[in-house]
Design an enzyme around this catalytic site. Sequence first.
Site, PDB file in Angstrom:
ATOM      1  N   LEU A  21       0.608  -1.050   0.103  1.00  0.00           N
ATOM      2  CA  LEU A  21      -0.079  -0.197   0.083  1.00  0.00           C
ATOM      3  C   LEU A  21       1.074   1.369  -0.183  1.00  0.00           C
ATOM      4  O   LEU A  21       0.826   2.014  -0.489  1.00  0.00           O
ATOM      5  CB  LEU A  21      -0.767   0.343   1.207  1.00  0.00           C
ATOM      6  CG  LEU A  21      -1.963  -0.878   1.106  1.00  0.00           C
ATOM      7  CD1 LEU A  21      -2.644  -0.669   2.782  1.00  0.00           C
ATOM      8  CD2 LEU A  21      -2.742  -1.175   0.189  1.00  0.00           C
ATOM      9  N   TYR A 148      -9.625  -4.112  13.219  1.00  0.00           N
ATOM     10  CA  TYR A 148      -9.269  -5.076  14.835  1.00  0.00           C
ATOM     11  C   TYR A 148      -9.119  -3.826  15.062  1.00  0.00           C
ATOM     12  O   TYR A 148      -8.094  -4.603  16.100  1.00  0.00           O
ATOM     13  CB  TYR A 148      -9.084  -6.390  14.283  1.00  0.00           C
ATOM     14  CG  TYR A 148      -7.427  -6.335  14.586  1.00  0.00           C
ATOM     15  CD1 TYR A 148      -6.608  -5.928  14.262  1.00  0.00           C
ATOM     16  CD2 TYR A 148      -7.386  -6.810  12.566  1.00  0.00           C
ATOM     17  CE1 TYR A 148      -5.409  -5.795  13.816  1.00  0.00           C
ATOM     18  CE2 TYR A 148      -6.030  -7.293  12.263  1.00  0.00           C
ATOM     19  CZ  TYR A 148      -4.762  -7.043  12.814  1.00  0.00           C
ATOM     20  OH  TYR A 148      -3.456  -6.748  12.570  1.00  0.00           O
TER      21      TYR A 148
HETATM   22  C1  HXC Z   1       5.445 -15.793  16.192  1.00  0.00           C
HETATM   23  C2  HXC Z   1       7.505 -14.778  15.149  1.00  0.00           C
HETATM   24  C3  HXC Z   1       7.271 -14.880  13.838  1.00  0.00           C
HETATM   25  C4  HXC Z   1       5.942 -16.173  13.375  1.00  0.00           C
HETATM   26  C5  HXC Z   1       8.959 -13.643  13.195  1.00  0.00           C
HETATM   27  N1  HXC Z   1       9.005 -14.058  15.135  1.00  0.00           N
HETATM   28  N2  HXC Z   1       8.041 -13.832  13.295  1.00  0.00           N
HETATM   29  N3  HXC Z   1       7.364 -14.896  16.471  1.00  0.00           N
HETATM   30  N4  HXC Z   1       5.778 -15.954  14.637  1.00  0.00           N
HETATM   31  N5  HXC Z   1       5.851 -15.981  12.285  1.00  0.00           N
HETATM   32  C6  HXC Z   1       9.643 -13.925  16.373  1.00  0.00           C
HETATM   33  C7  HXC Z   1      11.003 -14.150  15.920  1.00  0.00           C
HETATM   34  O1  HXC Z   1      11.501 -15.541  16.584  1.00  0.00           O
HETATM   35  C8  HXC Z   1      11.168 -12.742  17.216  1.00  0.00           C
HETATM   36  O2  HXC Z   1      11.370 -14.073  18.076  1.00  0.00           O
HETATM   37  C9  HXC Z   1      10.803 -12.208  16.515  1.00  0.00           C
HETATM   38  O3  HXC Z   1       9.531 -12.375  16.065  1.00  0.00           O
HETATM   39  C10 HXC Z   1      11.886 -11.002  15.928  1.00  0.00           C
HETATM   40  O4  HXC Z   1      11.996 -11.669  15.158  1.00  0.00           O
HETATM   41  P1  HXC Z   1      12.907 -11.540  14.050  1.00  0.00           P
HETATM   42  O5  HXC Z   1      13.021 -12.486  12.658  1.00  0.00           O
HETATM   43  O6  HXC Z   1      13.879 -10.950  14.795  1.00  0.00           O
HETATM   44  O7  HXC Z   1      12.753  -9.459  13.814  1.00  0.00           O
HETATM   45  P2  HXC Z   1      12.624  -8.671  12.394  1.00  0.00           P
HETATM   46  O8  HXC Z   1      13.823  -8.871  11.841  1.00  0.00           O
HETATM   47  O9  HXC Z   1      13.231  -7.342  12.622  1.00  0.00           O
HETATM   48  O10 HXC Z   1      11.402  -8.495  11.866  1.00  0.00           O
HETATM   49  C11 HXC Z   1      10.177  -8.414  11.925  1.00  0.00           C
HETATM   50  C12 HXC Z   1       9.461  -9.368  11.817  1.00  0.00           C
HETATM   51  C13 HXC Z   1       8.862  -9.326  10.680  1.00  0.00           C
HETATM   52  C14 HXC Z   1       7.819  -8.319  11.963  1.00  0.00           C
HETATM   53  C15 HXC Z   1       9.553 -10.458  12.522  1.00  0.00           C
HETATM   54  O11 HXC Z   1       8.078 -10.106   9.924  1.00  0.00           O
HETATM   55  C16 HXC Z   1       8.697  -8.261   9.802  1.00  0.00           C
HETATM   56  O12 HXC Z   1      10.387  -7.439   9.131  1.00  0.00           O
HETATM   57  N6  HXC Z   1       8.052  -8.006   9.282  1.00  0.00           N
HETATM   58  C17 HXC Z   1       8.040  -6.796   7.916  1.00  0.00           C
HETATM   59  C18 HXC Z   1       6.381  -6.344   7.108  1.00  0.00           C
HETATM   60  C19 HXC Z   1       5.146  -7.375   7.495  1.00  0.00           C
HETATM   61  O13 HXC Z   1       4.780  -7.842   8.015  1.00  0.00           O
HETATM   62  N7  HXC Z   1       4.709  -6.053   6.674  1.00  0.00           N
HETATM   63  C20 HXC Z   1       2.668  -7.027   6.916  1.00  0.00           C
HETATM   64  C21 HXC Z   1       2.809  -6.015   7.676  1.00  0.00           C
HETATM   65  S1  HXC Z   1       0.786  -6.433   7.266  1.00  0.00           S
HETATM   66  P3  HXC Z   1      13.091 -14.502  19.040  1.00  0.00           P
HETATM   67  O14 HXC Z   1      12.088 -14.565  20.743  1.00  0.00           O
HETATM   68  O15 HXC Z   1      12.885 -15.165  18.050  1.00  0.00           O
HETATM   69  O16 HXC Z   1      13.612 -13.516  19.155  1.00  0.00           O
HETATM   70  C22 HXC Z   1      -0.052  -5.151   8.141  1.00  0.00           C
HETATM   71  C23 HXC Z   1      -1.831  -5.522   7.936  1.00  0.00           C
HETATM   72  C24 HXC Z   1      -2.116  -5.053   9.172  1.00  0.00           C
HETATM   73  O17 HXC Z   1       0.751  -5.085   9.361  1.00  0.00           O
HETATM   74  C25 HXC Z   1      -4.198  -5.196   8.937  1.00  0.00           C
HETATM   75  C26 HXC Z   1      -4.615  -6.892   8.827  1.00  0.00           C
HETATM   76  C27 HXC Z   1      -5.046  -6.059   6.899  1.00  0.00           C
END
Ligand code: HXC
Length: 282
Positions: A21, A148
């Site tokens: 987006l 939500y």
């Molecule tokens: C459980 C998880 C996990 C999962 C990661 N972790 N993925 N726990 N289930 N699927 C845990 C890891 O084990 C770690 O904990 C901690 O989260 C941090 O993970 P990292 O990979 O070290 O962090 P980082 O590299 O900073 O990545 C952050 C992230 C990643 C959130 C995990 O997915 C990311 O960068 N996302 C950004 C893009 C994104 O998510 N886009 C979607 C947005 S959708 P431990 O304890 O092991 O250290 C959205 C829409 C909402 O927001 C509205 C809905 C329609």
Amino acid sequence: MFTPDTLKGKHILITGGGGGLGSAFADRCAELGAHVLICGRTQQTLDEAAARIARHGNRVLTYAVDIRDYAAVGQMVAYMVQELGHIDCLVNNAGANFLSASEDLSPNAFKAIVDIVLTGTFNCTQQVGRHLIETGRPGSILNIVTTYTETGGAFVLPSACAKAGVYALTNSLAYEWAPYGIRVNSIAPGPFPTEGAWSRLMPDAAFTETYTKRLPMGRVGEKWEIANLAVFLLSDLAPYITGECVVIDGGERLQGAEFNYIAHMAPREDLRKIFQQMRKRG
Ligand code: HXC
């Protein structure tokens, strides 16, 4: 309603602007006359988006930053001011989410989402806000929340908590910064499939089909629909709107919280396994 110069002369900072987006917002803003800065964590993604958006002929800056880092966000704000002279608008679009049973979350997993979504929004908003206040300029800040935010959401607990915080930030600042001419609004999108969100929120084709079948309009949203709403709220067409949250979801929220349906798709132990597999897929 819009003309090619609806956003002419506006300088707009969009977080998470390299894809999904965020890049749709940046593209529409640039099409309607704005100079934009898109930020995100990966320079290559930003460069690719910027190359596309530049076709409108307005300036497109990129900045690689992790918005969890307050000082780095400050440097980005300074860079935008140095390059463009000032900032008018901020879109807090960068998000983070995944599906997990809440009992399986590590403290760091909860923190990662809250830090990106809520702390990241604060880091950007406060420092852009300071710039606006110090320079005596009016501004418009737009936060992307979720439907939500109000209901809570099963299996997206950190996101639900963080987005509720962003909703509170929106309304707090709408009142506090109104005397400065700074408007602060939010958009609560429903189903707008993007690679980043759907890869993390839709376990497989069967879940996606069940989810989609429940949508009242029988379809998901299209990026141009939400981009136009963002433009309207950012622009001078909406000078008296502040502290508002506009839902754009085709009526989806009226049937209940967005991902709660997942609870009924499989036994809990199976769901936990599915989420673990999604996590391994990355
Ligand atoms: C459980 C998880 C996990 C999962 C990661 N972790 N993925 N726990 N289930 N699927 C845990 C890891 O084990 C770690 O904990 C901690 O989260 C941090 O993970 P990292 O990979 O070290 O962090 P980082 O590299 O900073 O990545 C952050 C992230 C990643 C959130 C995990 O997915 C990311 O960068 N996302 C950004 C893009 C994104 O998510 N886009 C979607 C947005 S959708 P431990 O304890 O092991 O250290 C959205 C829409 C909402 O927001 C509205 C809905 C329609």
